[in-house]
Design a protein around this motif. Sequence first.
Motif, PDB file in Angstrom:
ATOM      1  N   GLU A  77       0.851  -1.202   0.000  1.00  0.00           N
ATOM      2  CA  GLU A  77       0.000   0.000   0.000  1.00  0.00           C
ATOM      3  C   GLU A  77       0.879   1.242   0.000  1.00  0.00           C
ATOM      4  O   GLU A  77       1.992   1.218   0.522  1.00  0.00           O
ATOM      5  N   PHE A  78       0.373   2.325  -0.619  1.00  0.00           N
ATOM      6  CA  PHE A  78       1.084   3.602  -0.543  1.00  0.00           C
ATOM      7  C   PHE A  78       0.090   4.737  -0.357  1.00  0.00           C
ATOM      8  O   PHE A  78      -1.096   4.608  -0.670  1.00  0.00           O
ATOM      9  N   ILE A  79       0.609   5.856   0.161  1.00  0.00           N
ATOM     10  CA  ILE A  79      -0.184   7.065   0.393  1.00  0.00           C
ATOM     11  C   ILE A  79       0.661   8.263  -0.025  1.00  0.00           C
ATOM     12  O   ILE A  79       1.826   8.378   0.374  1.00  0.00           O
ATOM     13  N   TYR A  80       0.072   9.154  -0.832  1.00  0.00           N
ATOM     14  CA  TYR A  80       0.732  10.389  -1.258  1.00  0.00           C
ATOM     15  C   TYR A  80      -0.195  11.554  -0.909  1.00  0.00           C
ATOM     16  O   TYR A  80      -1.306  11.652  -1.442  1.00  0.00           O
ATOM     17  N   ILE A  81       0.255  12.434  -0.018  1.00  0.00           N
ATOM     18  CA  ILE A  81      -0.580  13.545   0.462  1.00  0.00           C
ATOM     19  C   ILE A  81      -0.631  14.648  -0.602  1.00  0.00           C
ATOM     20  O   ILE A  81       0.405  15.135  -1.063  1.00  0.00           O
ATOM     21  N   LEU A  82      -1.858  15.052  -0.955  1.00  0.00           N
ATOM     22  CA  LEU A  82      -2.066  16.121  -1.938  1.00  0.00           C
ATOM     23  C   LEU A  82      -2.337  17.467  -1.274  1.00  0.00           C
ATOM     24  O   LEU A  82      -1.808  18.488  -1.700  1.00  0.00           O
ATOM     25  N   SER A  83      -3.192  17.478  -0.233  1.00  0.00           N
ATOM     26  CA  SER A  83      -3.493  18.735   0.449  1.00  0.00           C
ATOM     27  C   SER A  83      -3.957  18.449   1.876  1.00  0.00           C
ATOM     28  O   SER A  83      -4.356  17.341   2.207  1.00  0.00           O
ATOM     29  N   GLY A  84      -3.896  19.489   2.685  1.00  0.00           N
ATOM     30  CA  GLY A  84      -4.242  19.344   4.093  1.00  0.00           C
ATOM     31  C   GLY A  84      -3.075  18.759   4.871  1.00  0.00           C
ATOM     32  O   GLY A  84      -1.976  18.571   4.352  1.00  0.00           O
ATOM     33  N   ARG A  85      -3.340  18.523   6.143  1.00  0.00           N
ATOM     34  CA  ARG A  85      -2.333  17.908   7.016  1.00  0.00           C
ATOM     35  C   ARG A  85      -2.984  16.774   7.785  1.00  0.00           C
ATOM     36  O   ARG A  85      -4.194  16.747   7.959  1.00  0.00           O
TER      37      ARG A  85
ATOM     38  N   GLU B 258      -8.835  21.521   8.145  1.00  0.00           N
ATOM     39  CA  GLU B 258      -9.195  21.382   6.730  1.00  0.00           C
ATOM     40  C   GLU B 258      -9.105  19.918   6.324  1.00  0.00           C
ATOM     41  O   GLU B 258      -8.461  19.110   6.988  1.00  0.00           O
ATOM     42  N   ASP B 259      -9.780  19.578   5.230  1.00  0.00           N
ATOM     43  CA  ASP B 259      -9.761  18.205   4.743  1.00  0.00           C
ATOM     44  C   ASP B 259      -8.335  17.738   4.468  1.00  0.00           C
ATOM     45  O   ASP B 259      -7.499  18.515   3.992  1.00  0.00           O
ATOM     46  N   LEU B 260      -8.077  16.474   4.734  1.00  0.00           N
ATOM     47  CA  LEU B 260      -6.834  15.810   4.370  1.00  0.00           C
ATOM     48  C   LEU B 260      -7.134  15.023   3.097  1.00  0.00           C
ATOM     49  O   LEU B 260      -8.024  14.158   3.090  1.00  0.00           O
ATOM     50  N   VAL B 261      -6.432  15.336   2.006  1.00  0.00           N
ATOM     51  CA  VAL B 261      -6.690  14.719   0.705  1.00  0.00           C
ATOM     52  C   VAL B 261      -5.421  14.015   0.240  1.00  0.00           C
ATOM     53  O   VAL B 261      -4.330  14.606   0.275  1.00  0.00           O
ATOM     54  N   TYR B 262      -5.565  12.772  -0.205  1.00  0.00           N
ATOM     55  CA  TYR B 262      -4.395  12.015  -0.639  1.00  0.00           C
ATOM     56  C   TYR B 262      -4.766  10.939  -1.644  1.00  0.00           C
ATOM     57  O   TYR B 262      -5.925  10.544  -1.763  1.00  0.00           O
ATOM     58  N   LEU B 263      -3.759  10.501  -2.388  1.00  0.00           N
ATOM     59  CA  LEU B 263      -3.891   9.330  -3.242  1.00  0.00           C
ATOM     60  C   LEU B 263      -3.490   8.129  -2.420  1.00  0.00           C
ATOM     61  O   LEU B 263      -2.463   8.146  -1.739  1.00  0.00           O
TER      62      LEU B 263
END
Length: 162
Positions: free
Chosen positions: A70-78, A113-118
């Motif tokens: 599995e992987f996670i890449y943060i786009l926006s938020g914290r 704020e929202d945490l958004v990630y792939l």
Amino acid sequence: MTETNPYLLRADAIEQTPEFAFQHPLNPNSEIYLRDLGAKVGLERAVLRLSRVPPGKESFIYHAHHHEEEFIYILSGRGIAEIEDQEYEVGPGDFMGFPTPSVAHHLRNPFEEDLVYLMGGEHRHAEIGEFPRLGKRIIRDGDDAYFVDIEATQPFVPKKKE
């Protein structure tokens, strides 16, 4: 000019893709909204989702995988990533990867704020997940999944014929 290609998903199509809400059944504070990008372009062996965790909520539950990377890449938020019982603040551009068997990990969003990630990884027919803080395991076989208490599992040792 209209353009159609089953392998290309444009930003406006992603934005128009409805989110589906998910709450992990073992975590009442889990609230995540997902857009399944991989399935939209026909991926069957890999999962790729655009994920959004609202303020004050958590992604899934502290867990580890036996067979699916599995992987996670943060786009926006914290957010706060828990990896092997350590906490790390994460933000845009941060990447996490979990080869198997993976260490336990989890994401939560205590910020405003929202945490958004792939989020992506493998999609195998069968998988075993661990919930170490709960002493539980999930066994997934195709579309079926079962929770079991880790204490209740026993190693299978076949008896030798004499």
